[in-house]
Design a protein around this motif. Structure first.
Motif, mmCIF file in Angstrom:
data_model
loop_
_atom_site.group_PDB
_atom_site.id
_atom_site.type_symbol
_atom_site.label_atom_id
_atom_site.label_comp_id
_atom_site.label_asym_id
_atom_site.label_seq_id
_atom_site.Cartn_x
_atom_site.Cartn_y
_atom_site.Cartn_z
ATOM 1 N N PRO A 15 0.817 -1.224 0.000
ATOM 2 C CA PRO A 15 0.000 0.000 0.000
ATOM 3 C C PRO A 15 0.845 1.266 0.000
ATOM 4 N N ALA A 16 2.069 1.209 0.536
ATOM 5 C CA ALA A 16 2.878 2.428 0.633
ATOM 6 C C ALA A 16 3.160 2.999 -0.758
ATOM 7 N N GLU A 17 3.507 2.112 -1.670
ATOM 8 C CA GLU A 17 3.858 2.556 -3.007
ATOM 9 C C GLU A 17 2.628 3.105 -3.726
ATOM 10 N N ALA A 18 1.532 2.354 -3.625
ATOM 11 C CA ALA A 18 0.297 2.778 -4.294
ATOM 12 C C ALA A 18 -0.194 4.100 -3.705
ATOM 13 N N LEU A 19 0.059 4.281 -2.405
ATOM 14 C CA LEU A 19 -0.402 5.493 -1.732
ATOM 15 C C LEU A 19 0.273 6.743 -2.299
ATOM 16 N N VAL A 20 1.545 6.596 -2.635
ATOM 17 C CA VAL A 20 2.269 7.738 -3.204
ATOM 18 C C VAL A 20 1.583 8.192 -4.491
ATOM 19 N N LEU A 21 1.224 7.200 -5.309
ATOM 20 C CA LEU A 21 0.540 7.514 -6.566
ATOM 21 C C LEU A 21 -0.796 8.181 -6.319
ATOM 22 N N LEU A 22 -1.542 7.606 -5.401
ATOM 23 C CA LEU A 22 -2.882 8.112 -5.118
ATOM 24 C C LEU A 22 -2.826 9.542 -4.598
ATOM 25 N N ARG A 23 -1.857 9.767 -3.730
ATOM 26 C CA ARG A 23 -1.730 11.083 -3.122
ATOM 27 C C ARG A 23 -1.478 12.139 -4.192
ATOM 28 N N ARG A 24 -0.623 11.771 -5.111
ATOM 29 C CA ARG A 24 -0.293 12.702 -6.194
ATOM 30 C C ARG A 24 -1.521 12.956 -7.058
ATOM 31 N N ARG A 25 -2.271 11.886 -7.306
ATOM 32 C CA ARG A 25 -3.455 11.996 -8.155
ATOM 33 C C ARG A 25 -4.455 13.011 -7.597
ATOM 34 N N TYR A 26 -4.555 13.078 -6.266
ATOM 35 C CA TYR A 26 -5.562 13.951 -5.660
ATOM 36 C C TYR A 26 -5.040 15.336 -5.306
ATOM 37 N N GLU A 27 -3.811 15.596 -5.666
ATOM 38 C CA GLU A 27 -3.288 16.939 -5.390
ATOM 39 C C GLU A 27 -4.099 17.992 -6.130
ATOM 40 N N GLY A 28 -4.523 19.001 -5.408
ATOM 41 C CA GLY A 28 -5.246 20.102 -6.040
ATOM 42 C C GLY A 28 -6.708 19.822 -6.329
ATOM 43 N N ARG A 29 -7.146 18.619 -5.960
ATOM 44 C CA ARG A 29 -8.546 18.281 -6.246
ATOM 45 C C ARG A 29 -9.450 18.735 -5.102
#
Lengths: 267, 222, 222
Positions: B55-69
């Motif tokens: 989950p740590a790796e996937a979380l990095v991606l997810l976090r970036r995806r929601y930046e500014g949303r």
């Protein structure tokens, strides 16, 4: 103190008048302060300098003046205000007198520095608290999911308890005894009320003189504690009944058995 | 944290199934974080995901995806959550919960614990200059913002108080290190028990001072 | 539906402010759908948004954005909500546990073991002042909060009970020794008021720490 201060004030002109007025206002507000440190912080701020540069001596004088005026106005100050006043008076003397080389304790300057530090720290914490509360807060500025989907589908039961439950549970047990209403251990006490009640019922059968011993209830003969209690109760009850004119009582000599009988009515 | 997860998940590497692709893991985390009102830790997420997931790796991606949303992936201590962006709070007035108004004493106590943790009741009182009323700490514990820390290894072994993940979540802090102004306060020596370079012996307020001394040095020795 | 919204939003077109850009409107809808406790209709969304917004248009964008993600924007009647993607339902299932509060008897038993461990059933009964049902201890063992300690070297060699690491985890304790003593419980306001002096003299102000110690050493006397 008041005198010397106020003459000094007068000599120093309108600034000090304003300061005095401000101090009078403080006295009115004294309930609004959270203790002497809080008040000192307010006084320190009147100096309008960096908290690290305040004159502790001046602040101490202001505080002592404040306490004096409160006294003159017959305003009751809490004990901690007076303790602080005493300490500041001590600090003031330390700051004014030349240091005593034989004295081992901290110097006046060190004490003053620590007080200034305490004020600065309190002020910093207040500011930090304000900054914290000014942050975007959950449930006010930021929100969690309104429709969480943690639906209950499985049968597994998980029990929860909080640390608070645990501690309160323990506290409850350990203090239970202290909440028990006070009850005397009475199973070995025969009261006068009980004796009266019983004798009133039996009195009709006591036409002849009988010793008080014979009146002891069943089960109160053998155990010395119970026997003593019942005897005393019976004796007190017979005195009471005699007084009411229902019984006669006699004793032939000191320590001889006490005897009672029904008082015949003159009908 | 990542280690923890991997060790937990390591063994089933010989499992028959391969771990799902990272994009898929990201979807899973997204679903879990959306579904939960409370922040989730990586091990909690890993436990619900198929074996072999990180989950740590996937979380990095997810976090970036929601930046500014409109909603963001945020961190609170060692947990993660999705929260609405704070600039959009005005849209959610309907959802706003009336929070209990905290007294000034409670707010100050909270701040003192946050900045000085772990901290004992005596230390809080020393800083505020007044006794901490019985209900104050209790109220903050009940609100879930404070909890008991470890006992201080000083005479009397007093209990200490620390802040919780809920506290971080509430105030939008990633960790207690992100408290506003913390570095400045520390640099100014205002998180110590005495002025920088001060005398060692005990002073004015007396007894607790000496004890406080040990406490504080123990506390900031990190 | 679109018609409905436009009519409602039409009037403020003469407003002084321009409507926010569409991307911004999309963020708003995202935040509202996330935070709302109920699915929202377009007019409801429009009512919350600044004048001139068209939630219908923004919703189309948002819906497309969440296609194939871990959560989707779904329609329920004329309302909209964010829901877990149906293929990820399995992730929610594990979380579906029924939580129940522990019974008072169980909490008290647990507290006694925590404070006095290792402790025998007879000792628990003596402290609680009532018989401890077998079910209570069994339940606590099954939950993983209690386990058997070593046998007491007294006649009958009774088994003792101690708390587990899981117990410490659940209650967020470093060790059972971190549990506050009676004096601290009282200071924290956790003890209801008590008639003065009811405890006898020794306990009055905080010495029951010491008293507690005696209990403990008695109990720990193996």
């Amino acid at each position: 103190m008041t005198d010397s201060l106020s003459t000094a004030d007068a000599a120093r002109g309108p600034d000090d008048v304003a300061r005095r007025l401000a101090e009078e206002a403080l006295i009115v507000d004294v309930d609004g302060f959270e203790g002497p440190l809080d008040l000192l912080l307010t006084l320190a701020r009147t100096q309008k300098v960096d908290l690290r540069r305040i004159s502790v001596l001046q602040m101490a004088e202001q505080y002592l003046g404040f306490v004096e005026r409160a006294k003159a106005l017959r305003i009751e100050l809490a004990a901690d205000y007076l303790v602080m006043a005493a300490w500041l008076a001590f600090l003031k003397s330390r700051l004014l007198l030349p240091p005593d080389p034989s004295d081992e304790g901290p110097s006046g300057e060190e004490l003053a520095a620590h007080l200034a530090f305490q004020l600065e720290r309190l002020s910093a914490m207040r500011e930090a608290a304000a900054q914290l509360m000014a942050r975007d807060q959950l449930g006010r500025d930021r929100f969690r999911r309104g429709l969480p989907e943690e639906t209950v589908r499985s049968r597994r039961v998980s029990y929860t308890a909080t640390l608070l439950d645990l501690m309160q549970g323990y506290a409850r047990i350990r203090t239970r005894d202290s909440f028990r209403p006070f009850v005397m251990d009475r199973d070995r006490v025969f009261t006068m009320e009980e004796a009266l009640e019983r004798m009133r019922g039996l009195i009709g059968y006591a036409g002849d003189w009988t010793t008080l011993d014979a009146w002891l209830p069943e089960g109160w003969h053998d155990d010395p504690v119970r026997r003593r209690s019942a005897t005393a109760a019976n004796f007190a009850a017979s005195l009471e009944l005699t007084k009411q004119g229902k019984l006669e009582i006699r004793q032939s000599e000191t320590f001889a058995p006490i005897e009672v009988r029904r008082k015949e009515r003159l009908s | 944290m990542t280690d923890e997860t991997t060790t937990e998940v390591d063994t089933p590497r010989e499992s028959l199934f391969e771990a799902p692709p990272l994009a898929e893991q990201e979807r899973m985390i997204e679903a879990m974080l959306f579904a939960s009102a409370e922040p989730l830790s990586l091990p909690e997420m890993a436990a619900r995901m198929p074996h072999g997931c990180d989950p740590a790796e996937a979380l990095v991606l997810l976090r970036r995806r929601y930046e500014g949303r409109g909603v963001n992936v945020v961190r609170a201590g060692d947990r993660w959550a999705i929260r609405t962006a704070s600039d959009l709070g005005f849209l959610m007035r309907q959802e706003a919960v009336e929070t209990r108004r905290l007294s000034r004493a409670a707010i100050e106590t909270l701040a003192i614990v946050a900045y000085h943790q772990p901290v004992t009741r005596a230390e809080i009182e020393e800083i505020r200059g007044v006794a901490v009323s019985k209900g104050t700490v209790d109220q903050l514990i009940e609100m879930g913002w404070l909890k008991l820390g470890r006992r201080r290894m000083t005479p009397g072994r007093p209990v200490t108080f620390v802040t919780t993940t809920e506290f971080l979540d509430h105030f939008g802090l990633e960790s207690a290190r992100d408290l506003p102004g913390l570095a400045e306060l520390r640099a100014a020596g205002l998180l110590e028990s005495r002025p920088p370079g001060a005398f060692g012996t005990s002073v004015a307020e007396g007894e607790e001072e000496a004890e406080g001394d040990i406490d504080q040095s123990e506390m900031f020795d990190e």
